[in-house]
Scaffold this motif. Structure first.
Motif, mmCIF file in Angstrom:
data_model
loop_
_atom_site.group_PDB
_atom_site.id
_atom_site.type_symbol
_atom_site.label_atom_id
_atom_site.label_comp_id
_atom_site.label_asym_id
_atom_site.label_seq_id
_atom_site.Cartn_x
_atom_site.Cartn_y
_atom_site.Cartn_z
ATOM 1 N N THR A 13 0.806 -1.225 0.000
ATOM 2 C CA THR A 13 0.000 0.000 0.000
ATOM 3 C C THR A 13 0.837 1.271 0.000
ATOM 4 O OG1 THR A 13 -1.763 -1.163 1.200
ATOM 5 C CG2 THR A 13 -1.833 1.243 1.196
ATOM 6 N N ASP A 14 1.853 1.320 0.827
ATOM 7 C CA ASP A 14 2.606 2.563 1.029
ATOM 8 C C ASP A 14 3.898 2.633 0.221
ATOM 9 O OD1 ASP A 14 0.680 3.445 2.862
ATOM 10 O OD2 ASP A 14 1.663 2.379 4.514
ATOM 11 N N TYR A 15 4.023 1.772 -0.807
ATOM 12 C CA TYR A 15 5.271 1.730 -1.571
ATOM 13 C C TYR A 15 5.033 1.997 -3.057
ATOM 14 C CZ TYR A 15 7.003 -0.208 2.735
ATOM 15 O OH TYR A 15 7.328 -0.363 4.052
ATOM 16 N N TYR A 16 6.082 2.509 -3.691
ATOM 17 C CA TYR A 16 6.044 2.773 -5.124
ATOM 18 C C TYR A 16 6.436 1.518 -5.896
ATOM 19 C CZ TYR A 16 5.574 7.815 -4.351
ATOM 20 O OH TYR A 16 5.120 9.058 -3.976
ATOM 21 N N GLY A 17 5.880 0.391 -5.507
ATOM 22 C CA GLY A 17 6.186 -0.859 -6.172
ATOM 23 C C GLY A 17 7.392 -1.562 -5.577
ATOM 24 N N TRP A 18 7.816 -2.629 -6.258
ATOM 25 C CA TRP A 18 8.949 -3.431 -5.804
ATOM 26 C C TRP A 18 10.271 -2.748 -6.119
ATOM 27 C CZ3 TRP A 18 10.858 -7.434 -3.108
ATOM 28 C CH2 TRP A 18 12.128 -7.911 -3.454
ATOM 29 N N GLN A 19 10.484 -2.346 -7.364
ATOM 30 C CA GLN A 19 11.800 -1.905 -7.833
ATOM 31 C C GLN A 19 12.200 -0.550 -7.277
ATOM 32 O OE1 GLN A 19 12.240 -1.290 -12.108
ATOM 33 N NE2 GLN A 19 14.219 -2.298 -12.023
ATOM 34 N N ARG A 20 13.467 -0.470 -6.823
ATOM 35 C CA ARG A 20 14.000 0.787 -6.290
ATOM 36 C C ARG A 20 13.898 1.889 -7.335
ATOM 37 N NH1 ARG A 20 17.829 2.574 -2.375
ATOM 38 N NH2 ARG A 20 18.285 0.464 -1.615
ATOM 39 N N GLN A 21 13.467 3.082 -6.908
ATOM 40 C CA GLN A 21 13.353 4.231 -7.788
ATOM 41 C C GLN A 21 13.426 5.512 -6.962
ATOM 42 O OE1 GLN A 21 9.148 4.799 -9.248
ATOM 43 N NE2 GLN A 21 8.959 2.674 -8.554
ATOM 44 N N PRO A 22 13.731 6.643 -7.599
ATOM 45 C CA PRO A 22 13.937 7.881 -6.846
ATOM 46 C C PRO A 22 12.654 8.544 -6.342
ATOM 47 C CG PRO A 22 14.214 8.276 -9.201
ATOM 48 C CD PRO A 22 14.067 6.792 -9.033
ATOM 49 N N GLU A 23 11.492 8.158 -6.890
ATOM 50 C CA GLU A 23 10.255 8.852 -6.542
ATOM 51 C C GLU A 23 9.820 8.662 -5.088
ATOM 52 O OE1 GLU A 23 10.728 7.168 -9.257
ATOM 53 O OE2 GLU A 23 10.292 8.507 -10.937
ATOM 54 N N GLY A 49 10.660 -10.462 -10.410
ATOM 55 C CA GLY A 49 9.886 -9.575 -11.266
ATOM 56 C C GLY A 49 9.419 -8.386 -10.439
ATOM 57 N N ARG A 50 8.797 -7.437 -11.103
ATOM 58 C CA ARG A 50 8.335 -6.235 -10.423
ATOM 59 C C ARG A 50 6.858 -6.387 -10.041
ATOM 60 N NH1 ARG A 50 10.265 -2.111 -15.221
ATOM 61 N NH2 ARG A 50 12.421 -2.857 -15.415
ATOM 62 N N THR A 51 6.492 -5.773 -8.940
ATOM 63 C CA THR A 51 5.081 -5.538 -8.667
ATOM 64 C C THR A 51 4.877 -4.033 -8.643
ATOM 65 O OG1 THR A 51 5.482 -5.669 -6.271
ATOM 66 C CG2 THR A 51 4.689 -7.667 -7.365
ATOM 67 N N ASP A 52 3.710 -3.605 -9.116
ATOM 68 C CA ASP A 52 3.429 -2.175 -9.231
ATOM 69 C C ASP A 52 3.110 -1.559 -7.879
ATOM 70 O OD1 ASP A 52 3.761 -2.157 -12.010
ATOM 71 O OD2 ASP A 52 1.684 -2.785 -12.341
ATOM 72 N N SER A 53 3.038 -0.255 -7.877
ATOM 73 C CA SER A 53 2.658 0.489 -6.680
ATOM 74 C C SER A 53 1.317 0.007 -6.155
ATOM 75 C CB SER A 53 2.572 1.978 -7.024
ATOM 76 O OG SER A 53 2.131 2.733 -5.927
ATOM 77 N N GLY A 54 1.271 -0.326 -4.857
ATOM 78 C CA GLY A 54 0.036 -0.760 -4.230
ATOM 79 C C GLY A 54 -0.248 -2.238 -4.288
ATOM 80 N N VAL A 55 0.525 -3.003 -5.058
ATOM 81 C CA VAL A 55 0.332 -4.447 -5.176
ATOM 82 C C VAL A 55 1.062 -5.153 -4.037
ATOM 83 C CG1 VAL A 55 0.751 -6.477 -6.638
ATOM 84 C CG2 VAL A 55 0.031 -4.314 -7.678
ATOM 85 N N HIS A 56 0.500 -6.266 -3.571
ATOM 86 C CA HIS A 56 1.032 -6.994 -2.420
ATOM 87 C C HIS A 56 1.678 -8.325 -2.855
ATOM 88 C CE1 HIS A 56 -1.738 -4.154 -0.586
ATOM 89 N NE2 HIS A 56 -2.752 -4.768 -1.191
ATOM 90 N N ALA A 57 2.353 -8.970 -1.911
ATOM 91 C CA ALA A 57 2.945 -10.284 -2.193
ATOM 92 C C ALA A 57 2.983 -11.133 -0.936
ATOM 93 C CB ALA A 57 4.360 -10.133 -2.757
ATOM 94 N N GLY A 229 -8.941 -1.365 -16.306
ATOM 95 C CA GLY A 229 -8.100 -1.686 -15.153
ATOM 96 C C GLY A 229 -8.850 -1.836 -13.845
ATOM 97 N N ALA A 230 -8.413 -2.791 -13.025
ATOM 98 C CA ALA A 230 -8.893 -2.946 -11.651
ATOM 99 C C ALA A 230 -7.895 -2.288 -10.708
ATOM 100 C CB ALA A 230 -9.065 -4.425 -11.304
ATOM 101 N N GLN A 231 -8.286 -2.116 -9.444
ATOM 102 C CA GLN A 231 -7.437 -1.429 -8.476
ATOM 103 C C GLN A 231 -6.233 -2.285 -8.072
ATOM 104 O OE1 GLN A 231 -10.009 -0.376 -5.231
ATOM 105 N NE2 GLN A 231 -11.218 1.048 -6.456
ATOM 106 N N ALA A 232 -5.088 -1.644 -7.939
ATOM 107 C CA ALA A 232 -3.856 -2.361 -7.591
ATOM 108 C C ALA A 232 -3.974 -3.071 -6.250
ATOM 109 C CB ALA A 232 -2.683 -1.384 -7.568
ATOM 110 N N LYS A 233 -4.704 -2.504 -5.297
ATOM 111 C CA LYS A 233 -4.726 -3.049 -3.937
ATOM 112 C C LYS A 233 -5.349 -4.434 -3.848
ATOM 113 C CE LYS A 233 -9.070 -0.875 -2.396
ATOM 114 N NZ LYS A 233 -9.654 -0.023 -1.336
#
Length: 242
Positions: A13-23, A49-57, A229-233
């Motif tokens: 929920t509180d992350y800009y996805g899996w992959q490190r980025q400056p944002e 692989g990457r997960t998008d912002s708001g996606v869980h694992a 699209g459906a919601q990332a959460k």
């Protein structure tokens, strides 16, 4: 150099996805920083692989190299005190030196959670849909994507996605009380693929699209992104197969 494989669970929920980025904060960045603090040297992890912002694992897989023998229990216990509470590295094991979390993966399995009434406990991990849904029509859509298809219409186009065909091994809806859960497994996934498949199926369930319209989008791939699209959460990575 010894190579180590980790399994990671996180609430995205509180992350800009899996992959490190400056944002902003990412799951990969938090784990790399935590391991670097504990092991006292820079650690670079590679995810499957990457997960998008708001996606869980529940079972994200990654690996890293470290020039020494690590005590799995000690490191995972130390990570409890360093990582944020919404990220957990719950397994660490040494693997063969040429293991690769991404390139050795044979399949990935996701689920998408829909709640049909307000549910505070699932607010961060499910999309709420209060409409009456035609589950039979949604099941027909889910069955139609089994096998190898070109999913260009259901992905976010980009230069990194030259190949848009995926082999779908499992695609099914499950009903649990006030939840509808979509399960999908494939050899690979495109960016936003699961969310756009589910979002379009929800439109079919609401009667806003027909099964035939869904099939038309599937059978006539285009870079115009015909999926909804459906919601990332609502999306959770369940398992990676090797």
């Amino acid at each position: 150099m010894p190579r180590y494989k980790i399994l990671v669970e996180y609430d995205g929920t509180d992350y800009y996805g899996w992959q490190r980025q400056p944002e902003g904060p990412t799951v990969e960045g938090e784990i790399e920083d935590a391991l670097s603090t504990i092991l006292r040297e820079p650690i670079d992890i590679k995810g499957q692989g990457r997960t998008d912002s708001g996606v869980h694992a529940e079972a994200q897989v990654a690996h890293f190299d470290y020039p020494g023998e690590l005590d799995s229990h000690r490191i995972t216990y130390a990570l409890l005190g360093v990582l944020p509470k919404d990220i957990s590295v719950y397994s660490l094991e040494q693997v063969r030196d040429d293991f690769h979390a991404r390139f050795d993966a044979k399949s990935r399995r996701y689920r998408f959670q829909i709640v049909t009434r307000p549910s505070p406990l699932l607010h961060r991990q499910a999309q709420m849909v209060l409409n009456e849904l035609d589950l039979e029509a949604m099941l027909a859509c889910a069955e139609s994507i089994l096998g190898i298809h070109d999913f260009e219409s259901f992905t976010k186009s980009g230069p990194e996605q030259e190949r848009t065909k995926c082999d779908i091994m499992f695609s099914e809806f499950e009903v649990r009380q006030h939840m509808i859960i979509y399960h999908i497994q494939a050899n690979r996934f495109l960016r936003h693929l699961v969310r756009r498949l589910v979002g379009t199926m929800i439109q079919v369930g609401k009667g806003r699209k027909s099964v035939d319209e869904f099939l038309d989008i599937l059978k006539n791939p285009t870079d115009k992104e015909g999926g909804h699209g459906a919601q990332a959460k609502g999306l959770i990575l369940e398992k990676v197969g090797y």
